[in-house]
Design a protein around this motif. Sequence first.
Motif, PDB file in Angstrom:
ATOM      1  N   GLY A 163      -4.652 -47.692 -49.817  1.00 59.85           N
ATOM      2  CA  GLY A 163      -5.865 -46.943 -49.973  1.00 59.85           C
ATOM      3  C   GLY A 163      -7.160 -46.677 -48.906  1.00 59.85           C
ATOM      4  O   GLY A 163      -8.160 -46.273 -48.709  1.00 59.85           O
ATOM      5  N   GLU A 164      -7.499 -47.975 -47.797  1.00 56.62           N
ATOM      6  CA  GLU A 164      -7.746 -48.674 -47.327  1.00 56.62           C
ATOM      7  C   GLU A 164      -8.184 -47.536 -45.843  1.00 56.62           C
ATOM      8  O   GLU A 164      -7.252 -47.377 -44.890  1.00 56.62           O
ATOM      9  CB  GLU A 164      -7.931 -50.023 -46.360  1.00 56.62           C
ATOM     10  N   VAL A 165      -9.018 -46.883 -45.065  1.00 56.04           N
ATOM     11  CA  VAL A 165      -9.614 -45.983 -44.114  1.00 56.04           C
ATOM     12  C   VAL A 165      -8.831 -47.229 -42.967  1.00 56.04           C
ATOM     13  O   VAL A 165     -10.214 -47.868 -42.781  1.00 56.04           O
ATOM     14  CB  VAL A 165     -10.605 -45.110 -44.139  1.00 56.04           C
ATOM     15  N   GLN A 166      -8.346 -46.930 -41.787  1.00 54.22           N
ATOM     16  CA  GLN A 166      -8.330 -47.459 -41.140  1.00 54.22           C
ATOM     17  C   GLN A 166      -8.689 -46.893 -39.957  1.00 54.22           C
ATOM     18  O   GLN A 166     -10.046 -47.517 -38.747  1.00 54.22           O
ATOM     19  CB  GLN A 166      -7.299 -47.402 -40.029  1.00 54.22           C
ATOM     20  N   SER A 167      -9.128 -45.683 -39.587  1.00 55.18           N
ATOM     21  CA  SER A 167     -10.433 -44.940 -39.090  1.00 55.18           C
ATOM     22  C   SER A 167     -10.327 -43.047 -39.486  1.00 55.18           C
ATOM     23  O   SER A 167      -9.889 -42.899 -39.459  1.00 55.18           O
ATOM     24  CB  SER A 167      -8.873 -45.158 -37.536  1.00 55.18           C
ATOM     25  N   VAL A 168     -11.154 -42.874 -38.705  1.00 57.16           N
ATOM     26  CA  VAL A 168     -11.888 -41.471 -39.172  1.00 57.16           C
ATOM     27  C   VAL A 168     -11.690 -41.446 -37.873  1.00 57.16           C
ATOM     28  O   VAL A 168     -13.156 -41.650 -36.614  1.00 57.16           O
ATOM     29  CB  VAL A 168     -12.939 -41.567 -40.113  1.00 57.16           C
ATOM     30  N   VAL A 169     -11.606 -39.274 -37.742  1.00 60.31           N
ATOM     31  CA  VAL A 169     -12.188 -39.068 -36.313  1.00 60.31           C
ATOM     32  C   VAL A 169     -12.440 -37.535 -36.668  1.00 60.31           C
ATOM     33  O   VAL A 169     -12.228 -37.132 -37.327  1.00 60.31           O
ATOM     34  CB  VAL A 169     -10.887 -39.117 -35.035  1.00 60.31           C
TER      35      VAL A 169
END
Length: 567
Positions: free
Chosen positions: A254-260
């Motif tokens: 569930g780790e967020v790798q990238s947000v845009v």
Amino acid sequence: MLRFAGFELDQQRAELSGADGTPIKLRPKTLEMLRLFATSGGRVLSKQELMEAVWPNVHVGEDSLFQCIRELRTALGDERRQLIKLASAGGYLLAAEVVAAPEVAAQVEVPRSAPTGEVAAMPQHASVGLRRRAMVAAVAGLCVIVVGLAVAAPVLKPDLLFRRTPPRLAVMPIVDASNDSRGTAMAAEVTGRLTDGFAKIQNISVVAPRLAAVAGGDSTAAPATSSDYELRGELQLSDQSWTLRARIIKAGSGEVQSVVAASVNADAMDAQLAQSRLAAGVGHVLARRLNEILGPSASSSARRTSSTGGDKVAVEQALASINQTTRERFGAAQAMLQKALTDDPDNLDIAVALSSLQMRGIQMVWFSPEEAVTVEAKANATLEQALRSKPNSIPVLEAYCRFLSATNHFVESLVTCARALSFDPWNGSALYLIGLGQIFLGRFDDALATFQQADRYDTPPASRWTWLLGAGMANLFMGRDEEALPWLQRSIAVTPATGRSHLLLAAAYQRSGRFEEARAAIAEGLRLRPGTTRLSVGPPMKNVSPVCIAAWERIVQAEVDAGLPEQ
């Protein structure tokens, strides 16, 4: 084995080779398209037929088809489009005789002591015995291979023994949070465009989410089984702007790798363009992030290949300077990168960024001829080392593509840029360099289509002036001077300090009969590029198509007529 025009297509091994037997690398989709052409009997294949056969059960746009066609023409050396031809009805055909190579009959080795005819006359129980002994021998050989692999496994890398399954990305339906009647359709279309785009990426596989039944008989999307990563997002509408927020999540943790996030004006463009730009705006960033995640990690004993902290800031600022080019920004970025490389001489990312920046300097003629030779040689060595270390890295492929373009290796540049697009389909910088290569190869229509595709994506926005300039150039080379004007004007509005843009604008004005504006544009171009004359205004003409040279001479004559000095 199919043979045509000096090429051989081995269908069983899925391999294309040239006349000298050298294998020619093609993406699987491109190779499949070539197989369709080769087995069609010279028939015209429609665009729809090709897309349905190459991408079964997947909705793709025509840009995917055009990319495969470009790659095929490049691989076959078909710059003049005499092999892969566009038919009048809009489809394509392979204009070459295809011959199926005869199969070589398997030969059975017969003991020298037995006459040839005795094998056929051998009793049935004797032939069964031979087959049994052959089977025993085959099983024994297989056991030897298995034992050998077991012994070698601790020594060899796993990738040499077993092909790894590409990481799986589940593109989840974009959630409509807009409270607008258009939101549901807009979210669905953006989801489709993101799915199509990520499905083109070479080193991942895209899986569809499962549909789970909920109360009321409707369905909701649930993560696909065994996916490694998930793409999730929400679409909102506020202040007359659509905003898409998306993220890549590691499925297991569930780790967020990238947000845009990407935004477009809801009223300034039609729905299809808005959908394309929203998908590209987030897809471009997330594709590059995935490329970083899936790239090779440097071991403690290996040469450093990644940037952190201040080094990363230096690289990002330098890349911005590549896109927003002025001579002053170029000089400042070059000095910054040279200092960073002095502080960390083993950092390959900084060396690649410096090489890419300096290639822009060569293209803009900001080095003396002597300096350019030295810079080119050093950049070549750096980029070849980087490609060996990180063959799938988008920044490395972009830099090498720019190097090949700046040194007039246009065919090779098309291949390298296409490879960069196979990891980031929304890469406007790579599309610009492809279009530039197509112009110098005399393929003006293809170039204009490529620049227009980059404009539909508009990513990264900092590179916008390049494909706007390219579209203006392509129209100018085709004699469409009025059509060239708005593209050139928009490019100058974004980046007004290049000089060359003003000189091209002057040619468009001059040939459109707007002579005063042409003279003003020449004056501004000469202010920005003092000392420019008819002899120095053009790029190097090595490897340039005669069609392009003739068109360029007509443009230069218009610039001279508008006031460009002869010498």
